[in-house]
Design an enzyme around this catalytic site. Sequence first.
Site, PDB file in Angstrom:
ATOM      1  N   ARG A  51      39.680  41.695  38.895  1.00 61.15           N
ATOM      2  CA  ARG A  51      39.001  40.668  38.124  1.00 61.15           C
ATOM      3  C   ARG A  51      38.188  41.222  36.965  1.00 61.15           C
ATOM      4  O   ARG A  51      38.327  40.777  35.837  1.00 61.15           O
ATOM      5  CB  ARG A  51      38.025  39.915  39.031  1.00 61.15           C
ATOM      6  CG  ARG A  51      38.356  38.511  39.299  1.00 61.15           C
ATOM      7  CD  ARG A  51      37.736  38.128  40.615  1.00 61.15           C
ATOM      8  NE  ARG A  51      38.140  39.115  41.610  1.00 61.15           N
ATOM      9  CZ  ARG A  51      39.296  39.062  42.252  1.00 61.15           C
ATOM     10  NH1 ARG A  51      40.133  38.100  42.017  1.00 61.15           N
ATOM     11  NH2 ARG A  51      39.629  39.997  43.132  1.00 61.15           N
ATOM     12  N   THR A  52      37.353  42.178  37.247  1.00 62.36           N
ATOM     13  CA  THR A  52      36.427  42.629  36.201  1.00 62.36           C
ATOM     14  C   THR A  52      37.209  43.229  35.037  1.00 62.36           C
ATOM     15  O   THR A  52      36.973  42.890  33.878  1.00 62.36           O
ATOM     16  CB  THR A  52      35.433  43.651  36.779  1.00 62.36           C
ATOM     17  OG1 THR A  52      34.796  43.082  37.912  1.00 62.36           O
ATOM     18  CG2 THR A  52      34.394  44.036  35.756  1.00 62.36           C
ATOM     19  N   ARG A 101      33.493  51.183  34.785  1.00 65.41           N
ATOM     20  CA  ARG A 101      33.210  51.090  36.234  1.00 65.41           C
ATOM     21  C   ARG A 101      33.364  52.483  36.821  1.00 65.41           C
ATOM     22  O   ARG A 101      34.298  53.218  36.457  1.00 65.41           O
ATOM     23  CB  ARG A 101      34.173  50.133  36.921  1.00 65.41           C
ATOM     24  CG  ARG A 101      34.081  50.253  38.439  1.00 65.41           C
ATOM     25  CD  ARG A 101      34.775  49.154  39.160  1.00 65.41           C
ATOM     26  NE  ARG A 101      34.071  47.890  38.956  1.00 65.41           N
ATOM     27  CZ  ARG A 101      34.347  46.783  39.618  1.00 65.41           C
ATOM     28  NH1 ARG A 101      35.312  46.779  40.516  1.00 65.41           N
ATOM     29  NH2 ARG A 101      33.676  45.679  39.388  1.00 65.41           N
TER      30      ARG A 101
END
Lengths: 304, 138
Positions: A51-52, A101
């Site tokens: 998702r991110t 991330r």
Amino acid sequence: MRHLIDILELSVEEIDELVAVANDIIANPEKYQEKCRHKKLATLFFEPSTRTRLSFEAAMYELGGNVLGFSEAQSSSSAKGESVADTIKVVSSYADIIAMRHPKEGAPMVASMKSDVPVINAGDGGHNHPTQTLTDLLTINREIGHFDNITIGFCGDLKFGRTVHSLASALSRYENVKMIFISPEELRIPEHILKETLEPAGIEYVETTDLMQYMGELDVLYMTRVQKERFFNEADYIRLKDSYILDLEKVHCMKEDACVLHPLPRVNEIAIEVDEDPRAKYFIQAKCGKYIRMALILKLLEIK
Amino acid sequence: MIIGNITNGIVLDHIQAGKGMEIYEVLKLSELSCTVAMINNADSVKMGKKDIVKINEVIDLDLDILGYIAPTTTVNIIKDGKVEHRKRLQLPERVVDVITCKNPRCITSVERGLKQSFKLTNREKGTYRCIYCESEAK
């Protein structure tokens, strides 16, 4: 030049402004489709994400920009032992903005100290995840209409759940917010968040192990997954992973206009049958993620 | 035991008993060429026992590190045999490369060349947190 490493770096006014821009993007997407023409977003994902990463990429494409990057550490030079600092020095000479991330907590902060372009923390271990918080806030804004005067329940892994830490911190700056923390003993919210963030802000909160105890009072129920990747000991994970399962019977005890949020992915903690209930807003929430990231990219690139 | 007064130098007084050697090491006093006296477990009306360090020269001291390790310390600058300046320490806002982050998930556990940096988050309790992962100093 601004970065976004921790949600508390944004003032309440800036969050209101981002939410307003995101709402305007939803209403008038054509106004924004060329705003980032010739700009490049680097998505540096040293840890898997669906998702991110995809929402960052979709956000940049919808702004007319381009995307480059990698989606796992194995396909980057970190697999060869390159430091975060070196990776960022190189990438910031190729891209206009970076979303990163990393499994190590604080890695995006190190990146921001070395980067020539804005760095967005897209999640660092069990620590912070500010763009998920912005996503959550946009969803609450659209579904509830305000951040003040709400009762929000956080359920599941509140110890390692970075989205919970960030959202609780962000909401602590609003008036008359009540928080209910529902978790097994082993996964309670860290004491420093209660003592150093919520209590000084005068936030009323309760900790409980019972999901149903406050169900009828909640405006928002924020469910989280027990994350396997945060445990060093698999036996602990197996013991705790199904601590709370939200099914339709439980949802029916909620207020009619309440909403159920989840940062996704879910495993067992929300039964599939809940998806059809009008209070289930987690897929809308995922969609909000793209729009708020569009607003954030525009803000950090200083594009009006 | 008698250790003479100094004419020009620094006296670190009211050090919590047992902390004197740590200060000696952290401030790298062994590298000085002047006379340095270390007094452990001296009697103190206020503290019961205390440590004292006397340095027979005025040198630059890292008061932040000193404040973190031994916040009860008073720093006396001695000139011509008299106390020219007395300073009480307080916990510093930041300490760099004094505490090591114990969180195995912290970036400091793997990133080369990164300074260990901690910030004071609760002065009353003396709580320090890693600036990267926000883990409490242990």
